[in-house]
Motif scaffolding. Sequence first.
Motif, PDB file in Angstrom:
ATOM      1  N   ARG A  23      36.307  32.129  52.709  1.00 55.57           N
ATOM      2  CA  ARG A  23      35.719  31.454  51.546  1.00 55.57           C
ATOM      3  C   ARG A  23      35.619  32.480  50.420  1.00 55.57           C
ATOM      4  O   ARG A  23      35.669  33.699  50.657  1.00 55.57           O
ATOM      5  N   PRO A  24      35.445  32.026  49.183  1.00 56.48           N
ATOM      6  CA  PRO A  24      35.268  32.977  48.084  1.00 56.48           C
ATOM      7  C   PRO A  24      33.972  33.776  48.250  1.00 56.48           C
ATOM      8  O   PRO A  24      32.947  33.246  48.687  1.00 56.48           O
ATOM      9  N   LEU A  25      34.038  35.051  47.911  1.00 51.32           N
ATOM     10  CA  LEU A  25      32.862  35.928  47.953  1.00 51.32           C
ATOM     11  C   LEU A  25      32.654  36.540  46.575  1.00 51.32           C
ATOM     12  O   LEU A  25      33.613  36.787  45.838  1.00 51.32           O
ATOM     13  N   GLN A  26      31.403  36.802  46.247  1.00 53.53           N
ATOM     14  CA  GLN A  26      31.114  37.514  45.016  1.00 53.53           C
ATOM     15  C   GLN A  26      31.503  38.985  45.178  1.00 53.53           C
ATOM     16  O   GLN A  26      31.449  39.533  46.304  1.00 53.53           O
ATOM     17  N   PRO A  27      31.916  39.652  44.102  1.00 53.78           N
ATOM     18  CA  PRO A  27      32.337  41.062  44.225  1.00 53.78           C
ATOM     19  C   PRO A  27      31.307  41.933  44.924  1.00 53.78           C
ATOM     20  O   PRO A  27      31.676  42.796  45.737  1.00 53.78           O
ATOM     21  N   GLY A  70      49.411  37.536  43.177  1.00 56.58           N
ATOM     22  CA  GLY A  70      49.168  36.300  43.913  1.00 56.58           C
ATOM     23  C   GLY A  70      48.621  36.517  45.307  1.00 56.58           C
ATOM     24  O   GLY A  70      48.587  35.590  46.118  1.00 56.58           O
ATOM     25  N   TRP A  71      48.162  37.739  45.605  1.00 54.03           N
ATOM     26  CA  TRP A  71      47.584  38.015  46.919  1.00 54.03           C
ATOM     27  C   TRP A  71      46.144  37.510  47.023  1.00 54.03           C
ATOM     28  O   TRP A  71      45.634  37.334  48.121  1.00 54.03           O
ATOM     29  N   MET A  72      45.495  37.327  45.910  1.00 51.09           N
ATOM     30  CA  MET A  72      44.119  36.858  45.902  1.00 51.09           C
ATOM     31  C   MET A  72      43.838  36.185  44.567  1.00 51.09           C
ATOM     32  O   MET A  72      44.668  36.222  43.652  1.00 51.09           O
ATOM     33  N   THR A  73      42.696  35.526  44.474  1.00 52.28           N
ATOM     34  CA  THR A  73      42.268  34.911  43.220  1.00 52.28           C
ATOM     35  C   THR A  73      40.877  35.429  42.878  1.00 52.28           C
ATOM     36  O   THR A  73      40.159  35.944  43.732  1.00 52.28           O
ATOM     37  N   LYS A  74      40.523  35.284  41.601  1.00 51.18           N
ATOM     38  CA  LYS A  74      39.211  35.762  41.152  1.00 51.18           C
ATOM     39  C   LYS A  74      38.428  34.672  40.431  1.00 51.18           C
ATOM     40  O   LYS A  74      37.533  34.970  39.641  1.00 51.18           O
ATOM     41  N   ARG A  75      38.770  33.429  40.683  1.00 48.25           N
ATOM     42  CA  ARG A  75      38.020  32.342  40.068  1.00 48.25           C
ATOM     43  C   ARG A  75      36.891  31.921  40.997  1.00 48.25           C
ATOM     44  O   ARG A  75      37.122  31.654  42.169  1.00 48.25           O
ATOM     45  N   ASN A  76      35.684  31.824  40.461  1.00 48.76           N
ATOM     46  CA  ASN A  76      34.516  31.434  41.262  1.00 48.76           C
ATOM     47  C   ASN A  76      34.363  32.345  42.474  1.00 48.76           C
ATOM     48  O   ASN A  76      34.126  31.903  43.595  1.00 48.76           O
ATOM     49  N   GLY A  77      34.511  33.640  42.238  1.00 47.66           N
ATOM     50  CA  GLY A  77      34.447  34.623  43.315  1.00 47.66           C
ATOM     51  C   GLY A  77      35.832  35.091  43.719  1.00 47.66           C
ATOM     52  O   GLY A  77      36.844  34.604  43.225  1.00 47.66           O
ATOM     53  N   TRP A  78      35.871  36.072  44.606  1.00 45.72           N
ATOM     54  CA  TRP A  78      37.146  36.600  45.089  1.00 45.72           C
ATOM     55  C   TRP A  78      37.544  35.850  46.357  1.00 45.72           C
ATOM     56  O   TRP A  78      36.724  35.623  47.249  1.00 45.72           O
ATOM     57  N   ALA A  79      38.829  35.488  46.460  1.00 42.28           N
ATOM     58  CA  ALA A  79      39.329  34.790  47.640  1.00 42.28           C
ATOM     59  C   ALA A  79      40.758  35.235  47.917  1.00 42.28           C
ATOM     60  O   ALA A  79      41.539  35.459  46.988  1.00 42.28           O
ATOM     61  N   ILE A  80      41.097  35.368  49.173  1.00 45.07           N
ATOM     62  CA  ILE A  80      42.453  35.762  49.552  1.00 45.07           C
ATOM     63  C   ILE A  80      43.337  34.518  49.600  1.00 45.07           C
ATOM     64  O   ILE A  80      42.870  33.407  49.860  1.00 45.07           O
ATOM     65  N   THR A  81      44.619  34.701  49.307  1.00 52.03           N
ATOM     66  CA  THR A  81      45.594  33.599  49.367  1.00 52.03           C
ATOM     67  C   THR A  81      46.446  33.738  50.622  1.00 52.03           C
ATOM     68  O   THR A  81      46.373  34.738  51.345  1.00 52.03           O
ATOM     69  N   GLU A  82      47.294  32.735  50.855  1.00 53.12           N
ATOM     70  CA  GLU A  82      48.228  32.816  51.983  1.00 53.12           C
ATOM     71  C   GLU A  82      49.151  34.021  51.830  1.00 53.12           C
ATOM     72  O   GLU A  82      49.487  34.685  52.810  1.00 53.12           O
ATOM     73  N   ALA A  83      49.558  34.300  50.583  1.00 57.50           N
ATOM     74  CA  ALA A  83      50.423  35.467  50.352  1.00 57.50           C
ATOM     75  C   ALA A  83      49.690  36.756  50.697  1.00 57.50           C
ATOM     76  O   ALA A  83      50.285  37.705  51.216  1.00 57.50           O
ATOM     77  N   GLY A  84      48.389  36.799  50.398  1.00 61.03           N
ATOM     78  CA  GLY A  84      47.599  37.974  50.748  1.00 61.03           C
ATOM     79  C   GLY A  84      47.449  38.143  52.243  1.00 61.03           C
ATOM     80  O   GLY A  84      47.532  39.268  52.772  1.00 61.03           O
ATOM     81  N   THR A 276      43.014  25.260  39.008  1.00 61.79           N
ATOM     82  CA  THR A 276      42.683  24.209  39.977  1.00 61.79           C
ATOM     83  C   THR A 276      43.256  24.547  41.347  1.00 61.79           C
ATOM     84  O   THR A 276      42.575  24.365  42.373  1.00 61.79           O
ATOM     85  N   ASN A 277      44.477  25.052  41.380  1.00 63.10           N
ATOM     86  CA  ASN A 277      45.083  25.434  42.659  1.00 63.10           C
ATOM     87  C   ASN A 277      44.331  26.579  43.318  1.00 63.10           C
ATOM     88  O   ASN A 277      44.262  26.657  44.557  1.00 63.10           O
ATOM     89  N   GLU A 278      43.756  27.462  42.500  1.00 64.19           N
ATOM     90  CA  GLU A 278      43.002  28.587  43.049  1.00 64.19           C
ATOM     91  C   GLU A 278      41.709  28.129  43.721  1.00 64.19           C
ATOM     92  O   GLU A 278      41.270  28.729  44.700  1.00 64.19           O
TER      93      GLU A 278
END
Length: 533
Positions: A23-27, A70-84, A276-278
């Motif tokens: 899940r997304p986490l805060q920094p 594209g390894w992670m996103t930073k919207r609404n917290g940090w989250a890893i992607t499938e590429a990550g 939105t995808n993030e």
Amino acid sequence: MSFAEHIAPIFRAAMEVLRDAGRPLQPAEVREAVAARVTIDPEHENPNAHGQVRWHSQLGFRTGEAASLGWMTKRNGWAITEAGIQALEEFPGDELYRALGRQYRARRQASETRTYADPKRVPTPFSDAQEDSNGHLAPFDQFQRNINYARQLIQGGQNLEHLKVGAFDVTDLYRAAWSQAVAAIDHWVTREIVDRGVVLALRPGVPRPAKFDKLTMPVALFEKIHHHSEPLAEVFRAHLEREFEYKTFQSPEKIQEGFAHVSEVKLWVKVAEILTNEDPRSPVTSDEVRARMREIARRRNNIAHTADHNPDQPDQKLPISADEAEETIAWLESIALAIQQALGDPAPPVIDYDSAPAEAGTLGPAPAPIGERRDDAPHAKREWDEESLLEAINRYCPGKVANALLAVYRHAERHGAFRGYHYGEGEYPSVTARFSVGTDEAAAWSVYIGVTKSVLSINFAELRDHGVPPQTLSQLAGNLSRLPGWADVSQQLKKADYAARVSIESAALAEHNTANVVIEGFNTLLASASGRS
């Protein structure tokens, strides 16, 4: 201890924390979890020259690079992607950090027309970002540094609030952070437009937006380039900097108008799709993105021009909190990352397929022009065609080499994905075969004929830049590793992120199975590429 040995375990731990969280986490949550997993040298717990904890600063920069890839996103917290997650699995240990550096540099090198680039600079441990010898940063690196300055203002304000300082209004630091963040994106947009404009100027033949073609250039600048041989990149960069230096890019309309000079993408529609995808749990429309950007810009103007006065209570300021300022900074950071993705990488350099790769070495004397194409001028431009190419192969290539080249050549035109040959105009006879790779076309291989040596060049960089995914390129490299002398090439290509052209030389071409190996490899690649959505 080397730079990589300092930061690599910290970066890897952060990515693993995000993967394990699901899940997304805060920094702050990420930093706390990393500190629990990794032993951090006390030296790096100290503040850097900008007042930030050194490893916090480094993690901010490295995760920014990861988000760009594209390894992670930073919207609404940090989250890893499938590429990550895939990168974690594919690159063990410290190799993850090295892969990050290679791929991020490769992306930047797509626009390495910057006159301040200094490829000889060696990074020092825990420098905030990669500078050249004059202290210049690439646009997005500078944006990250400026965003970090804004966050430091918030941290300073929070510390003073805890101390209950009453000598001045501590919340003014949050207002300063807000203004700093808006200035960061304003400055980044300007530099990004200039850099992309220079790339377009240096690459004739690349499609250009209508607004770019309408840019005016004084005759004096034309004379510098045409009559005085001053570098186009330097002259045009200076012109673009003067063109845009007094323009502001804070409102969504101005940002879109600026980028329209270098891209035809529907900017805010694409940005909204990316955001939105993030985080599909928080969908956002292009209208909502623009509205939020306008609101942030208006508040910045109120801070800058009226000291943030409250129109309903003129003797008071509008309230502001550390959380509001941090949310604004995080939003603008996610917007910059989304804009990068929306614009895409600058068009890759136009490769001269009329010339063999430098890595192939000399091909010996150039074959004599054939028939009416004879021209006694040295290095004259020549126009080869199928007849002259085939005659050169038969005249200068040993029988086994000629048979291998002709087998690969004839295979191309029989394949369903084949889209045509380009016969070279260089000193050496050459041909390049183009194939459909999904929704795009790519110059997949080239043949060059010399008197003493001929080569078949496999254009991995071209395939990569036209959408063939790394796993498919890895499979092709693995198939070709069966060729004599190619045992290590697969690993070398992977380390170079497939940004290379590699050549099969005469000795390998003379082996009896070489043509079959190449043909089988391309059959597999083209079948995989055509199956992509």
